[in-house]
Design a protein around this motif. Structure first.
Motif, mmCIF file in Angstrom:
data_model
loop_
_atom_site.group_PDB
_atom_site.id
_atom_site.type_symbol
_atom_site.label_atom_id
_atom_site.label_comp_id
_atom_site.label_asym_id
_atom_site.label_seq_id
_atom_site.Cartn_x
_atom_site.Cartn_y
_atom_site.Cartn_z
ATOM 1 N N THR A 172 -11.218 23.138 -15.285
ATOM 2 C CA THR A 172 -11.174 22.240 -14.130
ATOM 3 C C THR A 172 -10.511 20.906 -14.442
ATOM 4 O O THR A 172 -10.408 20.049 -13.563
ATOM 5 N N GLY A 173 -10.079 20.695 -15.680
ATOM 6 C CA GLY A 173 -9.355 19.476 -15.997
ATOM 7 C C GLY A 173 -9.850 18.800 -17.256
ATOM 8 O O GLY A 173 -10.528 19.398 -18.098
ATOM 9 N N ILE A 190 -15.049 20.413 -8.188
ATOM 10 C CA ILE A 190 -14.063 19.323 -8.190
ATOM 11 C C ILE A 190 -14.112 18.654 -6.819
ATOM 12 O O ILE A 190 -13.974 19.332 -5.796
ATOM 13 N N THR A 237 -8.073 29.117 -6.914
ATOM 14 C CA THR A 237 -7.805 28.169 -7.985
ATOM 15 C C THR A 237 -7.497 26.812 -7.366
ATOM 16 O O THR A 237 -6.767 26.729 -6.384
ATOM 17 N N SER A 250 -18.262 27.576 -13.480
ATOM 18 C CA SER A 250 -17.252 26.533 -13.310
ATOM 19 C C SER A 250 -17.913 25.236 -12.876
ATOM 20 O O SER A 250 -19.097 25.198 -12.540
ATOM 21 N N THR A 276 -6.398 19.484 -10.619
ATOM 22 C CA THR A 276 -7.481 19.444 -11.585
ATOM 23 C C THR A 276 -7.815 17.989 -11.888
ATOM 24 O O THR A 276 -7.107 17.064 -11.499
ATOM 25 N N SER A 307 -13.320 26.588 -8.399
ATOM 26 C CA SER A 307 -12.397 27.295 -9.265
ATOM 27 C C SER A 307 -13.069 28.448 -9.970
ATOM 28 O O SER A 307 -14.248 28.400 -10.270
#
Length: 524
Positions: free
Chosen positions: A81-82, A521, A51, A518, A55, A7
């Motif tokens: 990212t969450g 994930i 993106t 970032s 997330t 991301s």
């Protein structure tokens, strides 16, 4: 096959964080039920990444670990990212423990975190201390974050096993990185990782101690409370670290001293170090105080002081090193020893470095490589480039250039199959002129101080680099392999650097690497 989503960073204003306040952590959870048993070249622009389609969701709680203090559930933290469950480590691990990868969990250091208790300079109890033999294991994909004066200290008589994979590196980073508020110049947001061992050192803190003996110890730079290293065991092991990123480190702990991404003190040859990246350290990328160090596949990006700093009698072997400075930021790529009253003390530094690619841009007042303090140093199969007026090479005195006799003396500095692409290849010092340094450089084999670099992506050989004959470094010892080319990476030999590293505005390592600003994930 596991899919990794990457991301781009979103500004803090673009995504509301879950909370404000102390450490930006809220909402304590319900606990866990998981049991652990030379022309200037512009800096490249990172390849945009999509993106993520999803997330991270915070895990329900923290895992159980073997240490009796356990992990503290400190609520959640959110970023681009969450949302993540925050599991705070104990201030000291007193039992061997594993930090498992669990999606939606981040591990936090809240101040200094010790692995075990210092067992003293000897493995037995002759020094009055007994080893606690604590091992901290960190699984692939784990992310550890911290802020300000936090750092991880692996004490003598204890070990770390932080071994990620190319697909899932272990990441040590800052709170700001988790929250997505860093940019390409962010640095100095937490301490770093310190490994303390029992291998010989010099510059002893005890006035009457003899360097290299069990009585010669040193204090970790910048640490207020005791954190000692040194001894008389060259083969000592502090464990292993591989496929590890250390981001945004270098916090000032006391006075003018600060930690860097990775600090080793008296680490022995039984320690395994490979595939380690330092990103945007506000001090050195990596510093090695004494000991017997072997390390391969190192990446240093954006260090604001030195890249590889070697000191206090270290015996070091390095192969495959990429170091790139941010424009007009940083000092040297190599600083070998310091000039002080202990220049002649033993053990004497002897560092062997093969297959480095250094891309400097710090400015005319610095130099890419500086060797001083009577250090013995050999560089082979390496590419040294300046993107502005930074001189390539400085050697401070005649002792480094010509000395052949004396206790623990390995001979003069030596260069073989080294190319310099700098406006000024050599820099005068108080004890050695540029002509003196040139004479020693020219005496080596296949060296070129007027080289035209053809690097691609700042770190991959072009045709000119590949055409330079290779110096056979296997004669240095069994640690070294004979490379196909000079430099750290060439076509057919870039896989060691891609995937587990992170990309930035300073240098991009390929589409398979995530952005340094970032967090990665993973699907599970």
């Amino acid at each position: 096959m596991t899919t990794i989503h990457r991301s781009l960073v979103l500004g803090c204003s673009a995504l509301a964080l879950a909370s404000c306040g102390a450490d930006e952590i809220v909402s304590p959870g319900t606990g866990g039920n998981i049991t652990i048993n030379n022309p200037p070249a512009p800096a490249p622009t990172p390849t945009p990444t999509p993106t993520p389609t999803s997330t991270v969701t915070a895990a329900a709680g923290c895992p159980t670990i073997s240490d009796p203090q356990g992990l503290t559930d400190s609520g959640t933290i959110s970023g681009p990212t969450g949302e993540y469950r925050v599991c705070t480590m104990p201030a000291r691990f007193t039992a061997s423990s594993t930090l498992p990868y669990i999606k939606g969990v981040l591990y936090r250091m809240n101040g200094r975190v010790d692995v075990g208790t210092d067992g003293g300079p000897a493995a037995d109890t002759s020094d009055g201390a007994a080893d606690t033999n604590v091992q901290l294991t960190i699984q692939p994909g784990v992310i550890v974050f911290a802020r300000q004066a936090s750092f991880l200290n692996v004490n003598r008589g204890n070990t770390i096993r932080a071994n990620g994979t190319a697909q899932r590196p272990i990441i040590f980073t800052s709170t700001d990185n988790v929250q997505g508020i860093n940019d390409g110049s962010s640095s100095g947001q937490w301490g770093g990782v310190v490994l303390s061992g029992r291998a010989p050192v010099t510059d002893c803190i005890a006035a009457n101690a003899v360097g290299g003996t069990v009585n010669c110890q040193r204090q970790v730079e910048g640490v207020a409370d005791p954190a000692l290293f040194g001894g008389a065991t060259p083969t000592d092991s502090s464990g292993s670290m591989s496929y590890v990123q250390i981001r945004y480190s270098g916090f000032v702990l006391s006075g003018d001293s600060e930690l860097q991404s990775l600090t080793t003190g008296g680490v022995g040859s039984g320690t395994t170090l490979n595939h380690i990246m330092s990103y945007n350290s506000s001090d050195d990328g990596m510093e090695f105080f004494g000991g017997n160090v072997n390390a391969k596949y190192l990446v240093i990006v954006g260090a604001e002081d030195d890249g590889l700093d070697t000191d206090t009698g270290v015996k070091a072997n390095f192969q495959y090193v990429v170091a790139v400075q941010r424009p007009n930021t940083g000092d040297t790529m190599i600083e070998a020893d310091s000039d002080n009253a202990f220049n002649d003390a033993t053990p004497r530094q002897n560092t062997l470095l093969s297959n480095a690619t250094f891309v400097a841009s710090s400015g005319a007042g610095d130099q890419v490589v500086r060797i001083r303090g009577f250090a013995d140093y050999s560089i082979a199969n390496s590419v040294i480039v300046s993107r502005n007026d930074t001189p390539c090479l400085r050697v401070d005195g005649q002792e480094e250039l010509t000395r052949t006799t004396g206790p623990d003396e390995a001979g003069p500095v030596r260069f073989d199959s080294v190319v310099l692409a700098c406006t000024a290849p050599f820099r005068d010092s108080s004890g050695a002129t540029a002509a003196d340094i040139r004479a020693v450089f020219d005496a080596g084999s296949n060296n070129n101080s007027n080289f035209t670099q053809t690097l691609q992506m700042l770190f991959v050989n072009g045709s000119n680099e590949d055409a330079v004959p290779v110096y056979d470094v296997t004669q240095w010892g069994s640690f070294f392999e004979r490379p196909a080319h000079i430099g750290a990476a060439w076509n057919g030999n870039t896989q060691w650097i891609t995937g587990w590293t992170c990309n930035s505005s300073t240098v991009t390592f390929g589409d398979t690497s995530a952005n340094c600003t970032s967090l990665p994930i993973y699907d599970s």
